[in-house]
Design an enzyme around this catalytic site. Structure first.
Site, PDB file in Angstrom:
ATOM      1  N   LYS A  79       0.858  -1.192   0.000  1.00 56.44           N
ATOM      2  CA  LYS A  79       0.000   0.000   0.000  1.00 56.44           C
ATOM      3  C   LYS A  79       0.890   1.237   0.000  1.00 56.44           C
ATOM      4  O   LYS A  79       1.875   1.296   0.755  1.00 56.44           O
ATOM      5  CB  LYS A  79      -0.906  -0.027   1.235  1.00 56.44           C
ATOM      6  CG  LYS A  79      -1.951   1.093   1.283  1.00 56.44           C
ATOM      7  CD  LYS A  79      -2.869   0.947   2.502  1.00 56.44           C
ATOM      8  CE  LYS A  79      -3.951   2.020   2.524  1.00 56.44           C
ATOM      9  NZ  LYS A  79      -4.861   1.886   3.679  1.00 56.44           N
TER      10      LYS A  79
ATOM     11  N   SER B 158     -10.365   0.326   7.038  1.00 58.99           N
ATOM     12  CA  SER B 158      -9.699   0.394   5.735  1.00 58.99           C
ATOM     13  C   SER B 158      -9.053  -0.904   5.256  1.00 58.99           C
ATOM     14  O   SER B 158      -8.631  -0.992   4.115  1.00 58.99           O
ATOM     15  CB  SER B 158      -8.641   1.498   5.727  1.00 58.99           C
ATOM     16  OG  SER B 158      -9.251   2.747   5.556  1.00 58.99           O
TER      17      SER B 158
ATOM     18  N   SER C 211      -9.869   2.382   2.711  1.00 55.52           N
ATOM     19  CA  SER C 211      -8.911   3.036   1.835  1.00 55.52           C
ATOM     20  C   SER C 211      -7.955   2.065   1.120  1.00 55.52           C
ATOM     21  O   SER C 211      -7.336   2.452   0.138  1.00 55.52           O
ATOM     22  CB  SER C 211      -8.081   4.031   2.650  1.00 55.52           C
ATOM     23  OG  SER C 211      -7.273   3.351   3.600  1.00 55.52           O
TER      24      SER C 211
END
Lengths: 494, 489
Positions: free
Chosen positions: A79, A184, A160
């Protein structure tokens, strides 16, 4: 030829260790898949050379008879909230576009040490603020899933960690890192039919992760099954003296401890999560989950978490408050974007840089956070929210008197279409309603696939555990996984 | 203490003063990073990733800085808070990389304490006063902007960014510039004894924000102004005088004091407005979520207490108990360096009275002439002890000792070597002394008669003449005895 795209972490690790194939072969295959999946926009930066380099090192170690790490030969997605040395790290923002850290986050460093390789930096909601991956400066991530109604509507991969969920569901990588501040990891996992666990706050070091809300941010693994999550979490977790909130505890052997026999475990079903007008598909999946856990030997009990309805409002005070302060460092002075209009001074530079560098959602949360911390409002908002947070934590403490784990839906609905909720931030925030309480209480929580909606989209079941009891959470996840028969995959349209 | 009053057109005014002193904590590393906290260095050479607030960087508290704050708190008899917490003070400025300063607003590490000050520390009869300390908290220093490096831009030096400061907040208990000066001096002395701050105001390791208001004696408190970053005791006293007078003039001419931040200009000896309350920042303080609360356990507190040195007040009393005059005891203990030097001297076997007299007159006199501080003394305690030992055991007389000391300062030679080389040893040879006395008596028969008829004072004349004849090398006691024998018949 072996289809590496269908292999998980354990399969790749074992195949490399047993000499069935070379790590470099896996890296090459997955590098190619990443390169051919641009339509998903899951990656901000692709790093095929990094994946190959790590794989070659693992192959060399194996050839030399050296011991291999927990993730040896497994290429993963990172990420783009984790700082990676020498590789651009943006938090999906314009303000950090072009920023290349000279340091490596503790969690990513742990993974490389364990033998994993990096396929690239994954897209996300800007500064991890969002539930649909529509706030990235680098464009929306598209879910590989489509509804079964024949429409080609582009769906949100959740957020997210939407780049992570999309890439794993599309079989571009067997696993990826996520971070979870208010859902998330879990919500995108639920939206894309994969698994993901947010461990107890403090298990994974926050050092080198671009901060959103420090008291809530926690890294965790996302993968296609529970075992893979257990393996990867072992590699990520561990005490880090560079993070004052890191837990100084040994890392349990979660993979070795996996056991889906839940005899003696009591599963709490929180009545406050059964909202009025709950989605039928969600309610049915939840009921299935209850039946599966009973089948695994667990006892199911009704519990109450009375302050649940205050969790979301409290979260949307605390998280923006911390974010408004955490993001003050992006000021154009030392790194990242600098917008210095002609003849302007310091204040103008701040205003111009931050206006240009932050997206609308980030600006909205900075403004909310600034407001709730302002003189005259602090007690009414921030102090009050902290009290609510303490009450939420107490709700869980009291629930543990009658149960060991809690089962609930991960999100109130299946994935929605891109653009469907962007005009209504409150509707978007409501997506986190089931995820946020565990975040506020710092508890381990996992999402595993629980079935499909009528539209043919994945739904997620959430298991919340006691602090430090990731093992029980993983075990319950495994019990569900063994019984749900969830084998659905996104068709390869891209 | 003294009644300090300013005479205005409408009568007498009283000044009310409170100080917020920022003292840089003595430590190798910064408050939340491992970068060097040393003064100076090339710009941006003492900067870690944390100090530059790079993305994802986290603060880790330096226990040594907390320990120094706790020790300081103990030295002023303050309440030590076993549970304290760091807060963020949010504001934007280019010298503040994080966009917030980590400080302690709500739960400081040190609570209420007090410091006893005397207006004139060298006068044992000078009245004393207790000044309340409200709190001591620990916080980060900011970096420094450099405006002279580029025609249109300012540069930033982050060497100081993140260095640990203690903010020591007094109660508004002071009533004159002198009291404020005495307080700051005493505070600095305590910090130096404790070793928690070097007290160097020139380098900015210690600076004061001065809160001043005026009122009619006994009346309600007036509106205060805060004069920021005053970096010498003299400037602070001047700033108070100026500011008090300015406020009185303002009120008496029908104006009103506004609560504001001011700056002291030592060249013009005046304070100037910096920003008013309306322009004040809203700092949006909240607990720093990157840090856990600071919890201090018994073992830590015990270690802090045990590591405290004897403090000036206790030391002064002990010195008085050793037979030193109140004046000597006060001067020796006012600065830690002096006391430590003195004790070093005693450690070499020097008698306290002899040592203190010599240190305060001979050594200080010499250093004064050389324009040097005690730290820079060309003679160290061991060398001084050697000299004083020669006096104590009768090898040389006091007056010869002065000569020897001067030679030591010039040549750096040891006292014994000088005495040996130059033949300055004192003689106890009674025959030689008696012979000289006989000569002197013969040459001064009139004075002998006068003495014997009751003019006792002339005894000193004979002593002096004899010593002179002996070139200073005779033992004065022997001279006394021999003279008495022949004169007092």
């Amino acid at each position: 030829m072996t289809d590496f795209s269908r292999m998980g972490v354990a399969a790749i690790r074992d195949g490399v260790a047993n000499g069935e194939f070379k790590a470099v072969e896996v890296a090459e295959a997955l590098n190619a898949r990443v390169a051919n999946a641009k339509a998903l926009n899951a990656f901000i930066v692709e790093t095929p050379e990094k994946a190959l380099e790590a794989a070659a090192a693992v192959d060399a170690d194996r050839a030399a008879g050296k011991p291999l790490g927990k993730m040896a030969g497994v290429p993963i997605g990172m990420k783009d909230l984790f700082c990676t040395e020498g590789v651009q790290t943006t938090a999906a923002s314009h303000i950090l576009e072009g920023f290349v850290p000279t340091y490596e986050s503790t969690v990513s460093a742990n993974l490389w040490k364990a033998g994993a390789g990096m396929l690239g930096k994954l897209n996300l909601d800007q500064f991890a603020m969002g539930s649909s991956n529509e706030t990235s400066y680098f464009g929306n991530v598209i879910s590989p899933w489509r509804r079964n109604d024949g429409s080609n509507a582009a769906l949100a991969p959740g957020g997210s960690s939407g780049g992570s969920s999309s890439a794993i569901a599309a079989r571009l990588c067997p696993a990826a890192t996520g971070t979870d501040t208010g859902g998330s990891i879990r919500q995108p996992a639920a939206f894309t039919g994969i698994s993901g666990i947010k461990p107890t706050y403090g298990r994974c070091s926050r050092w080198g992760i671009v901060a959103f809300a420090s008291s809530l941010d926690q890294a965790g693994p996302m993968a296609r099954d529970v075992r893979d999550c257990a393996i990867m979490l072992e590699a990520m977790a561990g005490f880090d003296p560079k993070d004052s909130t890191s837990l100084d505890l040994p890392v349990p052997e979660w993979e070795a401890g996996l056991n889906s026999d839940l005899k003696g475990k009591r599963i709490g079903i929180p009545r406050e999560y059964r909202l009025d007008g709950i989605d039928e598909d969600i309610a049915a999946m939840w009921d299935n989950g209850i039946a599966w856990l009973k089948d695994a030997g667990a006892e199911v009990v009704d519990i109450s978490l009375p302050h649940t309805k205050y969790a979301l409002p409290a979260y949307y005070i605390i998280a923006p408050a911390e974010a408004s302060s955490n993001l003050a460092r992006y000021d154009g002075v030392r790194f990242g974007l600098r917008d210095l209009p002609d003849g302007s001074g310091l204040q103008d530079m701040y205003a111009a840089t931050r206006a240009a560098g932050f997206g609308a959602e980030v600006r909205r949360r900075i403004m909310i956070g600034t407001y709730v911390l302002s003189a005259g409002f602090y007690d009414a908002y921030y102090t009050q929210a902290q009290k609510v947070r303490a009450l939420i934590a107490r709700d869980f403490e009291q629930a543990w008197a009658s149960c060991d784990l809690i089962l609930a839906p991960t999100a109130p609905s299946a994935a929605f279409g891109l653009g469907e909720k962007t005009s209504d931030p409150l509707a978007m925030y409501l997506n986190d309603v089931f995820a946020v309480p565990a975040s506020l209480a710092g508890l381990p929580a996992m999402s595993v696939p629980g079935g499909l909606s009528k539209d043919g989209l994945p739904l997620g079941l959430q298991i919340i555990g006691k602090a430090l009891d990731e093992q029980s959470v993983l075990n319950a996840g495994l019990a569900i996984e063994e019984r749900s028969g969830f084998t659905a995959e996104a068709g390869e349209w891209w | 203490m003294s009644e300090y009053r300013i005479q205005g057109n409408t009568g007498e005014w009283e000044v009310v003063i409170g100080l917020e002193v920022h003292a840089q904590v003595t430590s190798n590393a910064k408050l939340f990073s491992g970068a060097s906290a040393a003064y100076g260095g090339e710009p941006n050479s003492h900067v870690s990733l944390v100090d530059a607030a790079m993305p994802g960087m986290l603060p880790v508290p330096n226990r040594e800085c907390l320990r120094q704050a706790v020790r300081t708190g103990m030295a002023i008899n303050a309440q030590i808070n076993r549970w304290s917490r760091f807060d963020r003070k949010n504001y934007f400025y280019a010298d503040l990389p994080q966009g917030y300063q980590i400080s302690q607003l709500y739960h400081p590490i040190v609570g209420e304490g007090e410091i006893e000050v005397t207006l004139n520390e060298k006068d044992p009869d000078s009245p004393t006063k207790k000044i309340g300390i409200e709190r001591i908290h620990v916080e980060q220093d900011a970096g420094k902007l450099m405006h002279d490096q580029h025609p249109t831009m300012s540069f930033v030096d982050l060497n100081r960014s993140g260095v640990a400061l203690m903010e020591i907040v007094s109660r508004p208990d002071m009533r004159s510039p002198q009291e404020a000066g005495a307080y700051l001096k005493k505070l600095r002395s305590i910090l130096r004894y404790v070793g928690s701050c070097d007290g160097n105001m020139e380098q900015g390791s210690m600076r004061a924000d001065v809160n001043v208001s005026v009122r009619k004696p006994g009346g309600p408190l007036g509106t205060r102004t805060e004069t920021k970053n005053v970096n010498s005791i003299r400037f602070m006293m001047q700033a108070i005088e100026y500011e008090a007078q300015r406020q009185i003039d303002l009120i008496e001419s029908g104006g009103e004091v506004v609560q504001e931040t001011r700056l002291f200009d030592p060249n013009k000896m005046e304070t100037r407005s910096m920003r008013s309350k309306e322009d004040a920042h809203d700092y949006r303080y909240f607990p720093d979520p990157d840090l856990l609360p600071v919890e201090l356990d018994d073992a830590f507190l015990e270690e802090c207490r045990e590591s405290l040195p004897e403090l000036p007040d206790a030391k002064r009393k002990r010195y008085e108990g050793m037979g030193l005059s109140a004046y000597n005891a006060a001067v020796l203990t006012a600065e830690a360096e002096t006391a430590f030097w003195f004790e070093d001297l005693l450690g070499h076997g020097v008698d306290p009275k002899q040592g203190s007299n010599w240190l305060l007159s001979e050594l200080f006199g010499a250093l004064n002439k050389l324009g040097k501080s005690l730290d820079e003394s060309p003679v160290n305690p061991a060398q001084a002890a050697e000299l004083l030992g020669l006096v104590a055991d009768g090898t040389i007389s006091g007056s010869i000792a002065k000569q020897v000391f001067e030679i030591m300062l010039e040549t750096g030679q040891g006292a014994a070597a000088i005495v040996e080389e130059r033949g300055l040893k004192q003689t106890n040879d009674t025959g030689a002394i008696e012979a000289e006395i006989a000569k002197i008596m013969a040459a001064n028969e009139d004075k002998v008669v006068e003495y014997r008829s009751g003019k006792d004072k002339l005894f000193g004349f004979f002593v002096g003449q004899t010593m002179k004849a002996m070139q200073g090398k005779a033992n004065p006691q022997v001279i006394n005895e021999l003279l008495k024998k022949v004169l007092d018949v």
